[in-house]
Structure formats: structure tokens, C-alpha cells
Design an enzyme around this catalytic site. Structure first.
Site, mmCIF file in Angstrom:
data_model
loop_
_atom_site.group_PDB
_atom_site.id
_atom_site.type_symbol
_atom_site.label_atom_id
_atom_site.label_comp_id
_atom_site.label_asym_id
_atom_site.label_seq_id
_atom_site.Cartn_x
_atom_site.Cartn_y
_atom_site.Cartn_z
ATOM 1 C CG HIS A 64 -19.271 10.801 21.725
ATOM 2 N ND1 HIS A 64 -20.356 10.105 21.270
ATOM 3 C CD2 HIS A 64 -19.493 12.091 21.384
ATOM 4 C CE1 HIS A 64 -21.217 10.935 20.697
ATOM 5 N NE2 HIS A 64 -20.712 12.140 20.744
ATOM 6 C CG HIS A 65 -11.855 8.150 20.751
ATOM 7 N ND1 HIS A 65 -12.378 8.659 19.567
ATOM 8 C CD2 HIS A 65 -10.517 8.386 20.697
ATOM 9 C CE1 HIS A 65 -11.400 9.165 18.848
ATOM 10 N NE2 HIS A 65 -10.268 9.022 19.502
ATOM 11 C CE LYS A 70 -12.350 22.117 15.372
ATOM 12 N NZ LYS A 70 -13.251 22.601 14.312
ATOM 13 C CG ASP A 99 -0.818 13.321 19.088
ATOM 14 O OD1 ASP A 99 -1.714 12.801 19.785
ATOM 15 O OD2 ASP A 99 0.228 13.807 19.561
ATOM 16 C CE LYS A 106 -16.966 17.693 6.938
ATOM 17 N NZ LYS A 106 -15.545 18.057 7.014
ATOM 18 C CB SER A 362 -9.524 23.552 13.578
ATOM 19 O OG SER A 362 -10.173 24.205 12.508
#
Length: 471
Positions: A64-65, A70, A99, A106, A362
Site C-alpha cells: 500500500h505504499h 492494481k 513508473d 492480484k 491499464s
């Protein structure tokens, strides 16, 4: 037969190998490596015949940095907690390397999709989405799924519709999932993005005359012989673009077997043959191999594993003849095989870089959904007008008049797919050169995978430190 090291442990072995080349504290490294959240759910589904079946499914959020997290959703009987944690971790590092400001995640549903009707798959997908919503594991700023093995645009549309129904007040609802159909606010170029990224990445790798000479290869893609394991969305598009770029596709494998022709296979004709017969086998002019794994051992310059994880292991690594292994799948090469092949001088282009095309595009789709504007819509005609005026001035100065076709070609303003592909190509070029530079800084004592992990660790560590979580 040796016991296979669990997938997540293999990812962490690669992490630990790279971490030795960084100066971060053990506490920070442990925080980067650990999987933050895992949700295992079970839910009942009524089948078409009226019977009830219990479905097992997972969603893992590794880091969660950056938010949102995603990652794709796969439908496979092989799905388990270890696999989704490993794939979520790879997604974290992948996003950092190219980046893209996401944490890794997942998801997976433990089913063989071939055993379910479309209506049953829809019920499974919608119930899975409902479970994610209930536990706050999906949302435009929380966690954004995408297609993976066994899923596609149709499933993403079902996810969007379910989320939209349950959260009608949200303005940015379309950004809850990517890989959607174009009609449902998807982005042009997403379907072929991972395969296109493999092409752009290999093109950049093969551009280096120095690196190719060390492998005994000529620079450039033209004439390179390539074998592809996996002829799904990724494998097909990678093979297609590479062939268009001048490469020779000598082998293609799917689940039922493989085909081989040292003089080259026509990718589009193989694709049509499969559509007509249901299989790539017995393609005219090609040798049929009943064991799909045999394609891994073909004589070729470049091997592209584009199927599932753990395909190249200590058991078959010695029989690999390719000089470059280009990982289009997630985790296709085990840690032990990677070590063995690297010692032999085989160049392994890591999955954390090479198959990042999907998440990159995405990201573009997510941005498009948040902005509510199609890429190119505001500037296309203006750019065409500027180019046209410039060309008319050139005609006037030179006295040469361009044909209408030449004028249209040269003045063309970018469509959405042009901008998406341009952004993807730039991403793959920049990321590879950063990885290669890290390898050079370490006097090339490390392989590309380790260099990629070093870059990812440093980027994520900087994020944690700047947030004040670690001093």
C-alpha cells in the site's frame, strides 16, 4: 524429483538476492517484501441445473505504499493463496520498475472456466465482485482489478456493472476496473498491450550491438528465430508484432501441443487455423509436437514463455538452447533455473519488466476514466491543422506539391491508440535503460532480474521514507 519451492518464496528469494545490493534497513526491506493483506472468500453459486457449488477465491494486496493497488484476476484450478500473494508481489515490483503509481495486487477464482456456462461464469464473477465490495477490496482509489489468465473484457464488464449497481453515487465508477470493452470506457490498445510491450521491450534489448555481440547474435530483431510458449492473448500478440518487426517465429505451443518449422510460421495463418479447427496442431507445413513443453527446448535465438509460472525449472534448464529468454508470463523461470541459466550466459529479460505492458496501459485506461475524456479528443484536429499549414508553407517554399494521400499521412493527428502505443513504447525504453544502467553500475556481476529488483526496492523504499513511515 526435488520439491518445487513455493511461488511466493521464489519471488522473495529474488528479492533477497537484490536486497544485498541496497543499503536499506532490515525493517524497511521486510515491510517492502511482506504481503499486506490477503482475503480468502468462499461463496455458493447455483448452477444451471439447480445444484449448488461452493467457490473458493482470493484477493491479495501486497503493498500500500501507493494507492490504488492494481492487479489482474485469473480463473484457474491452480489458483491458491500462495500464487495470488506471489503475483501481487510481482505486480508491486513491476509497477515500480515502469513508473506506474500503483501498489501490487492480484486476485483469483479456483475454477476451470471450461466447465461452466456463460451464465454460470457471470454469476461467479458478479458474486466475487460483491464479496470484494463488501470487504473494501475494490474501488477506483482502493484496488483496481484487470484481466488475467482465464478472464477478459467480458468479465471486466460484469465487474464494472456490479460495482456500478452497488455504488451508484460514485462519479469515477468506471475506474474501478481496467481491461474493459471499448464501449464500456475501455481504452484502445489495452487488449494487445502486454504482447505489444514484449515487442517494444525486446526491440530495445536487441538494439544494443554490444550486448547482442556478447550473445553471438546480430543487433536488431530482423532474422532472430523465436519460439513462443503460449498462444493466448499475450503470446499471440507478442508473436504477431515480433513477426511484423522482422523476426522468424519457429515454434508455437499451447495447452494441447506445439508446432515447429525452422523456416518460420505465419502467425496469422496459425491463428486462423486454430479458429477453424480448435487447435494449432497439424498446421500445414509444420511439425506437430504432442508435448507442449518441447517448444521450450527448440533451437532458437529467443524463447518467449508466455503461459504460466514455473515452466523453466532445474529439470529442463540444461536443455534450453535459446540465448535470450524473454519472460512474457509471470514467474515462468524458477529461482534455481534462473541461477543455472545465468551462469551459462543466457540473458533472461525478467517478467517484472517485460510483461509490464498490460499494467502500463491499464494505468492509461484508469487515467482516461478519471478524466472522462478520450485520449486525443481535444488535440487531434488542432494538431492536424498545424501540420497541414506547415506542409502548405513547405510546398510554397519548395514549389513541390504533395499528393492528397501524402498530405493526409504527414498531417495525421494522433488517435487514442497512437498515444497509448507511444506512451507504452517510451515506458518500455526508459525502464529497460534504467535496469541496464543498474547492471552496469554493479560491473555486470548481476543479471537483469536482480538489477530490476534493485530498482524496484529503491523506488518503494524512497516512497516509504518520504511518507515518514521509516526514518
Amino acid at each position: 524429483m526435488a520439491t518445487m519451492i513455493p511461488f511466493f518464496e521464489q519471488v522473495n528469494l529474488n528479492f533477497d538476492k537484490a536486497a544485498q545490493f541496497t543499503k536499506h534497513s532490515d525493517g524497511l526491506l521486510q515491510q517492502i517484501k511482506i504481503c499486506n493483506s490477503v482475503y480468502h472468500m468462499t461463496f455458493p453459486i447455483k448452477k444451471d441445473d439447480g445444484t449448488i457449488e461452493t467457490i473458493h477465491a482470493w484477493r491479495a494486496e501486497h503493498s500500500h505504499h501507493k494507492l490504488p493497488t492494481k492487479g489482474g484476476i485469473r480463473y484457474s484450478t491452480l489458483v491458491n493463496e500462495d500464487e495470488v500473494m506471489a503475483l501481487a508481489a510481482l505486480m508491486t515490483y513491476k509497477c515500480a520498475i515502469v513508473d506506474v503509481p500503483f501498489g501490487g495486487a492480484k486476485g483469483g477464482v479456483q475454477i476451470d472456466r471450461k466447465q461452466y456456462s456463460p451464465s454460470e461464469l457471470e454469476r461467479i464473477t458478479r458474486r466475487y465482485t460483491y464479496e470484494l465490495i463488501q470487504k473494501n477490496f475494490i474501488g477506483p482509489g482502493i484496488d483496481v482489478p484487470a484481466p488475467d489468465f482465464g478472464t477478459g473484457e467480458r468479465e471486466m464488464a460484469w465487474i464494472l456493472d456490479t460495482y456500478k449497481t452497488m455504488t451508484p453515487e460514485k462519479l469515477d465508477v468506471a475506474a474501478c476496473v481496467t481491461g474493459k470493452p471499448i464501449a464500456e470506457e475501455g481504452v484502445h490498445g489495452r487488449q494487445e498491450a502486454t504482447g505489444q510491450g514484449v515487442y517494444f521491450g525486446l526491440q530495445e534489448v536487441c538494439r544494443s550491438a554490444e550486448d547482442m555481440k556478447s550473445l553471438g547474435l546480430q543487433p536488431g530483431l530482423a532474422g532472430q528465430s523465436i519460439a513462443v510458449q503460449g498462444f493466448g492473448n499475450v503470446g499471440y500478440h507478442a508473436a504477431k508484432f515480433l513477426q511484423e518487426g522482422g523476426a522468424l517465429i519457429v515454434g508455437i505451443a499451447e495447452q494441447t501441443g506445439a508446432i515447429h518449422n525452422p523456416k518460420g510460421l505465419d502467425v496469422e495463418k496459425v491463428f486462423s487455423h486454430r479458429n477453424e479447427t480448435g487447435s494449432i496442431l497439424n498446421f500445414p507445413g509444420a511439425i506437430t509436437l504432442q508435448n507442449p513443453a518441447d517448444v521450450l527446448e527448440l533451437e532458437c535465438d529467443i524463447l518467449i514463455p508466455a503461459a504460466l509460472e514455473n515452466q523453466i525449472t532445474h529439470e529442463n534448464a540444461d536443455r534450453i538452447k535459446a540465448k535470450i529468454i524473454a519472460e512474457a508470463a509471470n514467474g515462468p523461470t524458477t529461482f534455481e533455473a534462473n541461477e543455472s541459466l545465468s551462469k551459462r550466459g543466457v540473458m533472461i529479460i525478467p517478467d517484472t519488466y517485460l510483461n509490464a505492458g498490460g499494467v502500463t496501459v491499464s494505468y492509461f485506461e484508469w487515467l482516461r476514466n478519471l478524466s472522462h475524456v478520450r485520449f486525443g479528443r481535444l488535440g487531434k484536429r488542432f494538431e492536424e491543422s498545424v501540420h497541414t499549414n506547415m506542409l502548405k508553407v513547405i510546398e510554397k517554399i519548395t514549389g513541390k506539391e504533395l499528393t492528397q494521400a501524402e498530405m493526409q499521412q504527414l498531417a495525421h493527428g494522433p488517435d487514442e491508440v497512437d498515444l497509448v502505443n507511444s506512451g507504452l513504447e517510451d515506458t518500455m525504453i526508459v525502464a529497460y535503460n534504467q535496469i541496464r544502467e543498474t547492471q552496469k553500475q554493479n560491473r555486470e556481476e548481476i543479471d537483469l532480474r536482480t538489477a530490476a529488483f534493485i530498482n524496484a526496492i529503491n523506488i518503494i523504499a524512497t516512497s516509504y521514507m518520504e511518507l515518514g513511515i521509516f526514518p
